[in-house]
Design a protein around this motif. Structure first.
Motif, PDB file in Angstrom:
ATOM      1  N   THR A   5       0.844  -1.178   0.036  1.00 33.81           N
ATOM      2  CA  THR A   5       0.061  -0.104   0.065  1.00 33.81           C
ATOM      3  C   THR A   5       0.765   1.128   0.147  1.00 33.81           C
ATOM      4  N   ILE A   6      -0.021   2.214  -0.145  1.00 26.25           N
ATOM      5  CA  ILE A   6       0.929   3.599   0.019  1.00 26.25           C
ATOM      6  C   ILE A   6       1.175   3.797   1.291  1.00 26.25           C
ATOM      7  N   PRO A   7       2.520   4.031   1.557  1.00 30.56           N
ATOM      8  CA  PRO A   7       2.990   4.288   3.258  1.00 30.56           C
ATOM      9  C   PRO A   7       2.368   5.314   3.869  1.00 30.56           C
ATOM     10  N   TYR A   8       1.605   5.156   4.990  1.00 28.80           N
ATOM     11  CA  TYR A   8       1.000   6.271   5.765  1.00 28.80           C
ATOM     12  C   TYR A   8       1.976   7.665   5.769  1.00 28.80           C
ATOM     13  N   SER A   9       3.173   7.229   5.872  1.00 24.35           N
ATOM     14  CA  SER A   9       4.134   8.338   6.236  1.00 24.35           C
ATOM     15  C   SER A   9       4.572   9.135   5.063  1.00 24.35           C
ATOM     16  N   LEU A  10       4.063   8.539   3.833  1.00 22.59           N
ATOM     17  CA  LEU A  10       4.314   9.506   2.739  1.00 22.59           C
ATOM     18  C   LEU A  10       3.534  10.389   2.587  1.00 22.59           C
ATOM     19  N   TYR A  11       2.334  10.517   3.395  1.00 21.55           N
ATOM     20  CA  TYR A  11       1.412  11.769   3.223  1.00 21.55           C
ATOM     21  C   TYR A  11       2.079  12.960   4.272  1.00 21.55           C
ATOM     22  N   ALA A  62       2.474   4.811 -11.191  1.00 27.43           N
ATOM     23  CA  ALA A  62       1.612   3.954 -12.475  1.00 27.43           C
ATOM     24  C   ALA A  62       2.342   2.556 -12.518  1.00 27.43           C
ATOM     25  N   PHE A  63       1.620   1.600 -13.174  1.00 27.81           N
ATOM     26  CA  PHE A  63       1.827   0.279 -13.561  1.00 27.81           C
ATOM     27  C   PHE A  63       2.715  -0.557 -12.725  1.00 27.81           C
ATOM     28  N   ASN A  64       2.107  -0.631 -11.461  1.00 24.58           N
ATOM     29  CA  ASN A  64       2.848  -1.438 -10.509  1.00 24.58           C
ATOM     30  C   ASN A  64       1.890  -2.357 -10.060  1.00 24.58           C
ATOM     31  N   GLY A  65       1.808  -2.983  -8.832  1.00 30.67           N
ATOM     32  CA  GLY A  65       1.081  -3.770  -8.115  1.00 30.67           C
ATOM     33  C   GLY A  65       0.538  -3.349  -6.808  1.00 30.67           C
ATOM     34  N   PHE A  66       0.392  -1.965  -6.625  1.00 28.10           N
ATOM     35  CA  PHE A  66      -0.054  -1.418  -5.401  1.00 28.10           C
ATOM     36  C   PHE A  66      -1.588  -1.680  -5.127  1.00 28.10           C
ATOM     37  N   SER A  67      -1.775  -1.893  -4.113  1.00 31.56           N
ATOM     38  CA  SER A  67      -3.263  -1.802  -3.670  1.00 31.56           C
ATOM     39  C   SER A  67      -3.674  -1.211  -2.426  1.00 31.56           C
ATOM     40  N   GLY A  68      -4.913  -1.210  -1.915  1.00 33.86           N
ATOM     41  CA  GLY A  68      -5.206  -0.559  -0.809  1.00 33.86           C
ATOM     42  C   GLY A  68      -5.996   0.698  -1.163  1.00 33.86           C
ATOM     43  N   THR A  69      -6.134   1.753  -0.036  1.00 35.12           N
ATOM     44  CA  THR A  69      -7.195   2.755  -0.450  1.00 35.12           C
ATOM     45  C   THR A  69      -6.140   3.923  -0.712  1.00 35.12           C
ATOM     46  N   LEU A  70      -6.610   5.197  -1.085  1.00 31.45           N
ATOM     47  CA  LEU A  70      -6.094   6.413  -1.106  1.00 31.45           C
ATOM     48  C   LEU A  70      -6.677   7.099  -0.113  1.00 31.45           C
ATOM     49  N   SER A  71      -5.674   7.397   0.926  1.00 34.16           N
ATOM     50  CA  SER A  71      -6.177   8.132   2.522  1.00 34.16           C
ATOM     51  C   SER A  71      -6.653   9.338   2.149  1.00 34.16           C
ATOM     52  N   THR A  72      -7.381   9.663   3.342  1.00 37.06           N
ATOM     53  CA  THR A  72      -8.026  11.162   3.321  1.00 37.06           C
ATOM     54  C   THR A  72      -6.897  12.087   3.448  1.00 37.06           C
ATOM     55  N   ASN A  73      -5.426  11.574   4.154  1.00 34.61           N
ATOM     56  CA  ASN A  73      -4.378  12.542   4.304  1.00 34.61           C
ATOM     57  C   ASN A  73      -3.871  12.863   2.936  1.00 34.61           C
ATOM     58  N   ILE A  74      -4.432  12.451   1.849  1.00 36.14           N
ATOM     59  CA  ILE A  74      -3.921  12.912   0.559  1.00 36.14           C
ATOM     60  C   ILE A  74      -4.023  14.555   0.421  1.00 36.14           C
ATOM     61  N   GLY A  75      -4.840  15.013   1.447  1.00 34.68           N
ATOM     62  CA  GLY A  75      -5.125  16.513   1.584  1.00 34.68           C
ATOM     63  C   GLY A  75      -4.031  17.233   2.152  1.00 34.68           C
ATOM     64  N   ASN A  76      -2.956  16.624   2.814  1.00 33.92           N
ATOM     65  CA  ASN A  76      -1.736  17.012   3.237  1.00 33.92           C
ATOM     66  C   ASN A  76      -1.110  17.587   2.289  1.00 33.92           C
ATOM     67  N   LEU A  77      -0.954  16.952   1.025  1.00 30.96           N
ATOM     68  CA  LEU A  77      -0.019  17.321  -0.101  1.00 30.96           C
ATOM     69  C   LEU A  77      -0.585  18.364  -0.843  1.00 30.96           C
ATOM     70  N   ARG A  78      -0.656  19.732  -0.199  1.00 31.22           N
ATOM     71  CA  ARG A  78      -1.258  20.570  -0.751  1.00 31.22           C
ATOM     72  C   ARG A  78      -0.458  21.226  -1.806  1.00 31.22           C
TER      73      ARG A  78
END
Length: 309
Positions: A179-185, A196-212
């Motif tokens: 998954t996308i590591p939580y700390s990446l946010y 793109a074009f990988n084998g990642f899974s899981g959800t897109l966190s609401t913390n994506i909003g931190n990346l202004r």
């Protein structure tokens, strides 16, 4: 590989990139900087023989003054030792185009001064280190597959990254999973998140909003699921979004679609490109994701797209 290099405790820079044979001599070795330029014949027509060996074994941790480690375009093989986490002064690491295997060590995240990490065109597998968000100085993180699906794509993609500041890119490698590591946010300076074009899974966190400051978001061709969070609409600099060929469901929130209209009321950037799986698929005759603001809609089953009128 000259093993005596491991004894150079004062070494600050090791540049072994693009080695062309193994019969040359060090042109410079003063205990501080080492360049090995093994060249032979016409460089325009010559095959790249490269240096062989498992350079990134546990002994690499002894070079604690190392600031730049450049191993690009050789035949280094094996795993990257976790001892690399001891190189606290490292600011630049490039081991692109080799034969490295295994996953990126979690101890990479201890390199708080690292600004650029290039490991594209190897055979790396596994997950992104979970604490990657601790790498506060990180500006470019580039992992691209050994055999890109597009001709010359490694050069096109990574060259383009040179024009991007603050880019996190893992491309064209189905063996990169998780998954996308939580700390990446926490990488709030991030401008480009390219997975793109990988084998990642899981959800897109609401913390994506931190990346202004996010400008480009490319998650296409993975196994992401869940809904598109409305917090993505907080990323007011977004101009480029690709979500197609995943398992996202529901609807693209109004807060995200409103980014297309930002330019009408301000001088801020606005979405210029937006793809999602919003065509009725050939199995259910329903779209996976309802999107009223996409420029191009795709069918996740037939993997075909068309521009929205």
């Amino acid at each position: 590989f000259p093993e005596d290099l491991y004894k150079l405790s004062k070494l600050e820079q090791m540049d072994l990139a693009h080695q062309y044979s193994n019969d040359g001599n060090c042109t410079r070795s003063d205990g501080t900087v080492v360049y090995l330029m093994y060249q032979k014949g016409d460089t325009e027509n010559m095959l790249n023989d490269g240096i062989e060996g498992a350079i990134l074994d546990d002994r690499i941790g002894g070079l604690k003054n190392l600031e730049r480690l450049i191993l690009e375009n050789n035949y280094f093989y094996g795993r990257i030792s976790s001892e690399i986490g001891k190189l606290k002064r490292l600011v630049y690491f490039n081991a692109a185009v080799n034969m490295l295997t295994g996953s990126l060590p979690d101890r990479f995240t201890e390199l708080r001064n690292l600004k650029e990490l290039w490991v594209e065109e190897n055979s790396l597998t596994g997950e992104i280190p979970i604490e990657v968000g601790r790498m506060e100085s990180l500006g470019i993180f580039c992992v691209i597959a050994l055999q890109p699906i597009c001709p010359h794509s490694r050069f096109q993609i990574c060259f383009s990254l040179l024009h991007f500041a603050e880019t996190f890119s893992v491309w064209l490698n189905p063996n990169m999973t998780g998954t996308i590591p939580y700390s990446l946010y926490n990488l709030t300076k991030l401008q480009n998140l390219l997975l793109a074009f990988n084998g990642f899974s899981g959800t897109l966190s609401t913390n994506i909003g931190n990346l202004r400051r996010l400008n480009r978001l490319q998650l296409n061709d993975n196994n992401f699921s869940g809904t598109v969070p409305s917090e993505l609409g907080l990323c007011r600099d977004l101009e480029f979004i690709r979500l197609e060929f995943n398992e996202f469901r529901g609807s693209v929130p109004e807060q995200v679609c409103s980014l297309r209209d930002v330019a009408l009321v301000s001088d801020d950037p606005y979405i210029e490109f937006f793809n999602a799986d919003c065509l009725p698929d050939s199995i259910t005759s329903l779209p996976r994701l309802k999107c009223d603001c996409c420029y191009s809609c795709c069918d996740g089953t037939t993997r075909q797209c068309r521009i929205v009128d």
